[in-house]
Design a protein around this motif. Structure first.
Motif, mmCIF file in Angstrom:
data_model
loop_
_atom_site.group_PDB
_atom_site.id
_atom_site.type_symbol
_atom_site.label_atom_id
_atom_site.label_comp_id
_atom_site.label_asym_id
_atom_site.label_seq_id
_atom_site.Cartn_x
_atom_site.Cartn_y
_atom_site.Cartn_z
ATOM 1 N N VAL A 173 14.925 -38.570 -53.226
ATOM 2 C CA VAL A 173 14.468 -39.446 -52.141
ATOM 3 C C VAL A 173 13.161 -40.157 -52.487
ATOM 4 N N PHE A 174 12.424 -39.661 -53.457
ATOM 5 C CA PHE A 174 11.202 -40.340 -53.899
ATOM 6 C C PHE A 174 10.929 -39.989 -55.343
ATOM 7 N N ASP A 175 10.471 -40.992 -56.091
ATOM 8 C CA ASP A 175 10.171 -40.824 -57.506
ATOM 9 C C ASP A 175 8.940 -41.673 -57.799
ATOM 10 N N SER A 176 7.838 -41.034 -58.145
ATOM 11 C CA SER A 176 6.600 -41.789 -58.354
ATOM 12 C C SER A 176 6.675 -42.706 -59.565
ATOM 13 N N GLY A 177 7.678 -42.524 -60.387
ATOM 14 C CA GLY A 177 7.859 -43.418 -61.519
ATOM 15 C C GLY A 177 8.537 -44.721 -61.148
ATOM 16 N N ARG A 178 8.914 -44.854 -59.885
ATOM 17 C CA ARG A 178 9.549 -46.080 -59.385
ATOM 18 C C ARG A 178 8.565 -46.876 -58.544
ATOM 19 N N ASN A 179 8.868 -48.174 -58.374
ATOM 20 C CA ASN A 179 8.089 -49.008 -57.470
ATOM 21 C C ASN A 179 8.826 -49.135 -56.146
ATOM 22 N N TYR A 180 8.077 -49.030 -55.066
ATOM 23 C CA TYR A 180 8.649 -49.133 -53.728
ATOM 24 C C TYR A 180 8.064 -50.340 -53.009
ATOM 25 N N MET A 181 8.904 -51.018 -52.220
ATOM 26 C CA MET A 181 8.418 -52.138 -51.431
ATOM 27 C C MET A 181 7.582 -51.601 -50.274
ATOM 28 N N LYS A 182 6.373 -52.133 -50.116
ATOM 29 C CA LYS A 182 5.505 -51.742 -49.016
ATOM 30 C C LYS A 182 5.643 -52.751 -47.882
ATOM 31 N N ILE A 183 5.877 -52.259 -46.700
ATOM 32 C CA ILE A 183 6.026 -53.142 -45.542
ATOM 33 C C ILE A 183 4.653 -53.407 -44.947
ATOM 34 N N PRO A 192 21.231 -63.930 -32.082
ATOM 35 C CA PRO A 192 20.563 -62.971 -31.205
ATOM 36 C C PRO A 192 19.373 -63.653 -30.543
ATOM 37 N N PRO A 193 19.020 -63.280 -29.324
ATOM 38 C CA PRO A 193 17.898 -63.932 -28.650
ATOM 39 C C PRO A 193 16.580 -63.725 -29.373
ATOM 40 N N SER A 194 16.455 -62.603 -30.057
ATOM 41 C CA SER A 194 15.241 -62.369 -30.835
ATOM 42 C C SER A 194 15.595 -61.618 -32.103
ATOM 43 N N GLN A 195 14.719 -61.708 -33.086
ATOM 44 C CA GLN A 195 14.922 -60.974 -34.322
ATOM 45 C C GLN A 195 13.576 -60.742 -34.990
ATOM 46 N N GLN A 196 13.616 -60.128 -36.179
ATOM 47 C CA GLN A 196 12.375 -59.672 -36.788
ATOM 48 C C GLN A 196 12.114 -60.343 -38.127
ATOM 49 N N LEU A 197 10.862 -60.720 -38.312
ATOM 50 C CA LEU A 197 10.391 -61.205 -39.605
ATOM 51 C C LEU A 197 9.624 -60.064 -40.260
ATOM 52 N N ILE A 198 10.077 -59.646 -41.441
ATOM 53 C CA ILE A 198 9.488 -58.498 -42.126
ATOM 54 C C ILE A 198 8.787 -58.988 -43.386
ATOM 55 N N ILE A 199 7.537 -58.573 -43.545
ATOM 56 C CA ILE A 199 6.729 -58.998 -44.674
ATOM 57 C C ILE A 199 6.489 -57.805 -45.591
ATOM 58 N N GLY A 200 6.742 -57.998 -46.879
ATOM 59 C CA GLY A 200 6.574 -56.938 -47.844
ATOM 60 C C GLY A 200 5.657 -57.330 -48.979
ATOM 61 N N SER A 201 5.155 -56.323 -49.670
ATOM 62 C CA SER A 201 4.305 -56.545 -50.834
ATOM 63 C C SER A 201 4.629 -55.473 -51.857
ATOM 64 N N ILE A 202 4.546 -55.836 -53.119
ATOM 65 C CA ILE A 202 4.858 -54.858 -54.152
ATOM 66 C C ILE A 202 3.634 -54.057 -54.547
ATOM 67 N N THR A 227 -3.076 -47.834 -62.415
ATOM 68 C CA THR A 227 -3.016 -48.678 -61.225
ATOM 69 C C THR A 227 -2.391 -47.905 -60.072
ATOM 70 N N ALA A 228 -3.035 -47.975 -58.909
ATOM 71 C CA ALA A 228 -2.488 -47.286 -57.732
ATOM 72 C C ALA A 228 -1.167 -47.939 -57.321
ATOM 73 N N THR A 229 -0.124 -47.139 -57.181
ATOM 74 C CA THR A 229 1.178 -47.653 -56.749
ATOM 75 C C THR A 229 1.504 -47.235 -55.325
ATOM 76 N N LEU A 230 0.791 -46.268 -54.800
ATOM 77 C CA LEU A 230 1.025 -45.821 -53.427
ATOM 78 C C LEU A 230 -0.226 -45.128 -52.921
ATOM 79 N N ASP A 231 -0.642 -45.478 -51.702
ATOM 80 C CA ASP A 231 -1.720 -44.702 -51.104
ATOM 81 C C ASP A 231 -1.459 -44.517 -49.614
ATOM 82 N N VAL A 232 -2.396 -43.897 -48.959
ATOM 83 C CA VAL A 232 -2.166 -43.433 -47.592
ATOM 84 C C VAL A 232 -2.033 -44.576 -46.592
ATOM 85 N N SER A 233 -2.470 -45.778 -46.961
ATOM 86 C CA SER A 233 -2.369 -46.901 -46.026
ATOM 87 C C SER A 233 -1.027 -47.623 -46.121
ATOM 88 N N ASN A 234 -0.195 -47.249 -47.077
ATOM 89 C CA ASN A 234 1.076 -47.954 -47.273
ATOM 90 C C ASN A 234 2.144 -47.500 -46.285
#
Lengths: 224, 98
Positions: free
Chosen positions: A121-131, A212-222, B13-20
């Motif tokens: 479910v999580f691997d620190s060697g991967r990059n995750y999209m941050k919302i 739909p009458p409303s929907q969501q705009l989601i902003i992400g950062s790598i 480089t930080a890839t994850l922290d508590v604010s994410n």
């Protein structure tokens, strides 16, 4: 969760644990969205790998863009299809595709979390999209209408989740359906524009609208 | 950062922290092209976002229409496109993000 590891963020919400699966970035790239010439002048982007789970698509662009669909081969997802608006002349799109954790990374350091079914479910060697933000907006309801959506600032070149934009309107005057797609473009790093734009005509399939009458705009950062 | 988890890559480089805020999968369901229905999703709240992904891409125009999704409380409702010839099989995904 009766055992294992749990990380809480500064919003007092669970970031990582053995209950939830996090979406990781599995592919990225850039392509040129072609100039609009008709409702079929879409762009097909092919993934480097195939996925059994439908990827969520984040893009970065300065012109209107809509995600039409994911493409498949058999039961595997192989890419996605985008369409611009009637006024576009071609532009660059940067993209990321995200799926729930699957293959293990090749890193020999860091941390991995599995759930009780032995699924990663999580691997620190991967990059995750941050919302970074999710804003609910009222869907424009007429052709050409647009809405400005302000999002959190302080993020350089954020990405928008095209997968979250719902709906294509259809209105049938005189026996033909005019399709109205929901498209998004970035005005600034903290402001987006959503528009309903007619891009295609086809044999009548019904009357009414399909939004739909409303929907969501989601902003992400790598970046963290 | 005074507490919590922070993860760095091999370059420092930080890839994850508590604010994410990460996306955490809460619910998924395959919606047949001709099905309109609803269900209760435990944990569904205002910290969730939802997707209706068209998973039936056509090789030629027009693209089919995915379901419309609406949420009220912990109930999620999906509505199939009324003309079944143009209705797409859809993947419903809900995740938490805050």
């Amino acid at each position: 969760m009766a055992f294992g590891f749990r990380a809480i963020n500064d919003n007092n919400e669970v970031q990582i644990d053995g209950t939830y699966t996090n979406h990781l970035i599995v592919e990225s790239g850039s392509y040129t969205q072609p100039a609009f010439s008709s409702g079929t002048s879409w762009k097909d982007v092919t993934f480097s790998n195939t996925y059994t789970y439908p990827p969520i698509i984040f893009t970065r662009q300065s012109y209107y863009l809509s995600l039409l669909s994911l493409t498949k081969s058999g039961s595997n997802f192989t890419g996605f299809r985008t369409l611009s608006d009637t006024g576009s002349t071609g532009f660059t799109v940067d993209w990321y595709a995200c799926v729930p954790s699957e293959a293990i990374s090749l890193e020999n350091w860091g941390m991995r979390v599995w759930n009780e079914s032995s699924e990663l479910v999580f691997d620190s060697g991967r990059n995750y999209m941050k919302i970074k933000d999710a804003v609910t907006f009222t869907t424009p309801s007429s052709a050409g209408a647009s809405v400005t959506v302000n999002t959190v600032g302080g993020i350089t070149s954020p990405y928008v989740c095209l997968s979250a934009l719902q709906g294509r309107a259809f209105i049938t005057p005189g026996g033909f359906s005019i399709y109205y797609y929901v498209l998004a473009k970035r005005n600034t790093d903290s402001q987006w524009q959503i528009v309903i734009n007619p891009v295609y005509q086809f044999t009548a399939i019904g009357n009414g609208t399909w939004l739909p009458p409303s929907q969501q705009l989601i902003i992400g950062s790598i970046t963290a | 950062m005074s507490y919590g988890l922070k993860i760095f890559n091999s370059s420092g480089t930080a890839t994850l922290d508590v604010s994410n805020r990460l996306t955490r999968l809460l619910y998924e369901r395959d919606l047949p092209y001709n099905e309109s229905s609803s269900t209760t999703v435990t944990g569904l709240d205002s910290d969730c976002v939802y997707f209706a992904i068209n998973i039936e891409s056509g090789a030629t125009a027009p693209e089919k229409f995915p379901h419309l999704i609406s949420v009220s409380g912990t109930t999620v409702t999906w509505t199939a496109f009324p003309n079944s010839s143009f209705a797409a099989n859809t993947k419903l995904i809900i995740f938490k993000y805050k």
